[in-house]
Design an enzyme around this catalytic site. Structure first.
Site: not given
Length: 392
Positions: A64, A66, A97, A131-132, A159, A357
């Site tokens: 992803h 984003d 990520d 995705e997030e 991932e 994150h």
């Protein structure tokens, strides 16, 4: 080290990290490129390296584009500058990520193509948005589309997580996220009186039951070293609502819970447990789902499975220690598995603190480069899995 001596793969990775985040345009690999707008303003980019036997099912490399928001005041370096410190640690949002994996896929393919390699199975790379925030306007919509079906997926990589030890985490399944809102209705009245059957008393019972279960799962995880976070049900009270005024006993209160359930749990029995907690709190206690994932597909990690055999064989040859786990949160793999395709969550980052994150997310350039080596071995093995019975 000066920029001049930097590995070009690392330079590309840092350039991608500086994009806040739009799609990569890696057309330089001479791969066929397709863009699919799954809904307004949400585009999936597909790059394809055609196999010599296109009838065989393909290998899908998903990532992803984003990233999650940042709180810049907590960062040592600006989060979109991809600063590299003297230890070779690259700091940026998305370093773990998962912009690292996107570039590692591309660089592994660039290397294999430069060596003149070709394989029986087609390899597709998908770069997905959204995705997030749950993948609802990304992979979830994409798997429903004819363009996805046309990819003829046999096996997917997506991932995973970093691992602080020298082992590599490999995820073969995910928890089912359940978001439940419990509403308690009761007798209202003046704040000076002992009203009976209030919403608050019922809410107290609900919260006590839910949090007692949370504590028991927490203790179960703590007391058994063989368990990981993926093996137990996590539960958190995340929102509380109700009341209008200091001196008014409210007629309704609500509590919201975020629950993540491993694929080993009987979901029907678990919902019966939730219903029993609500019944036990009194009359007028109801619950509703804001999310109720029922898919419990897991990907085979049996040596008899041809895909797993190819994946684990490479890891054995490279002496990579694997730790097989259920993913504790959620990734786009769940939509791929629900569509009937085996998927493994794997981000080749060991000896790296888990900082997705988090503030000061970083990845070391040597760990990043080693990841390219790993994919450069994995992709040929997966793309050369012999024809399966179903493929004739």
């Amino acid at each position: 080290s000066t920029g001049a001596s930097e590995d070009p793969s690392v330079t590309l990775f840092r350039e991608y990290l500086r994009i806040d985040t739009v799609h990569p345009k890696p057309d330089y690999l001479g791969l066929a490129c397709q863009k699919v707008e799954v809904c307004q303003g949400r585009v999936v980019l597909i790059l394809t390296w055609q196999g010599t036997n296109p009838r065989l099912r393909s290998v899908l490399l998903n990532s992803h584009t984003d990233v999650v928001p940042v709180f810049e005041e907590h960062w040592t370096y600006p989060p979109f500058e991809a600063v590299k410190d003297s230890q070779g640690n690259i700091y940026a949002r998305g370093a773990q990520d998962m912009k690292c994996v996107s570039i590692q896929y591309l660089e592994a393919i660039r290397r294999l193509k430069a060596e003149g390699k070709c394989f029986a199975r087609t390899i597709h790379l998908t770069f997905v948005p959204d995705e997030e925030v749950g993948g609802h306007k990304g992979m979830e919509m994409f798997v429903q589309r004819p363009e996805f079906r046309a990819l003829n997926v046999g096996f997917a990589l997506d991932e995973g997580l970093a691992s602080p030890s020298d082992t590599f985490s490999v995820f073969y399944g995910e928890k089912s996220p359940w978001w439940i809102k419990v509403k308690c209705a009761g007798s209202p009245g003046h704040g000076s009186r002992f009203i009976s059957n209030t919403a608050a008393e019922k809410m107290h019972k609900v919260i006590t039951s839910f949090l007692a279960f949370r504590e028991s799962e927490k203790q179960r995880l703590k007391s058994d070293s063989s368990l990981t976070l993926g093996d137990v049900t996590s539960l958190n009270l995340t929102m509380l609502e109700g009341g209008v005024s200091f001196n008014v006993v409210p007629s309704e209160m609500a509590a919201s819970f975020d629950i993540r359930i491993p694929p080993t749990v009987d979901l029907k029995a678990f919902e019966e447990q939730v219903a029993a907690w609500c019944r036990g709190a009194g009359d007028g206690v109801t619950y509703e789902f804001h999310q109720k994932c029922m898919d419990q597909h897991v990907t085979s990690t049996e040596e008899s499975d041809p895909w797993w055999k190819a994946f684990s064989g490479v890891c054995r040859d490279m002496k990579l220690q694997l730790k097989l786990e259920i993913f504790p949160a959620a990734t786009d793999s769940r939509y791929i598995r629900a569509a009937g395709h085996p998927a493994i969550g794997f981000s080749p980052m060991n000896c790296t603190p888990v900082l997705l994150h988090d503030h000061n997310e970083f990845l070391n350039e040597q760990v990043f480069l080693r990841g390219i080596d790993i994919y450069a071995r994995l992709l040929p093995a997966l793309a050369s899995v012999p024809p399966l019975p179903a493929e004739g």
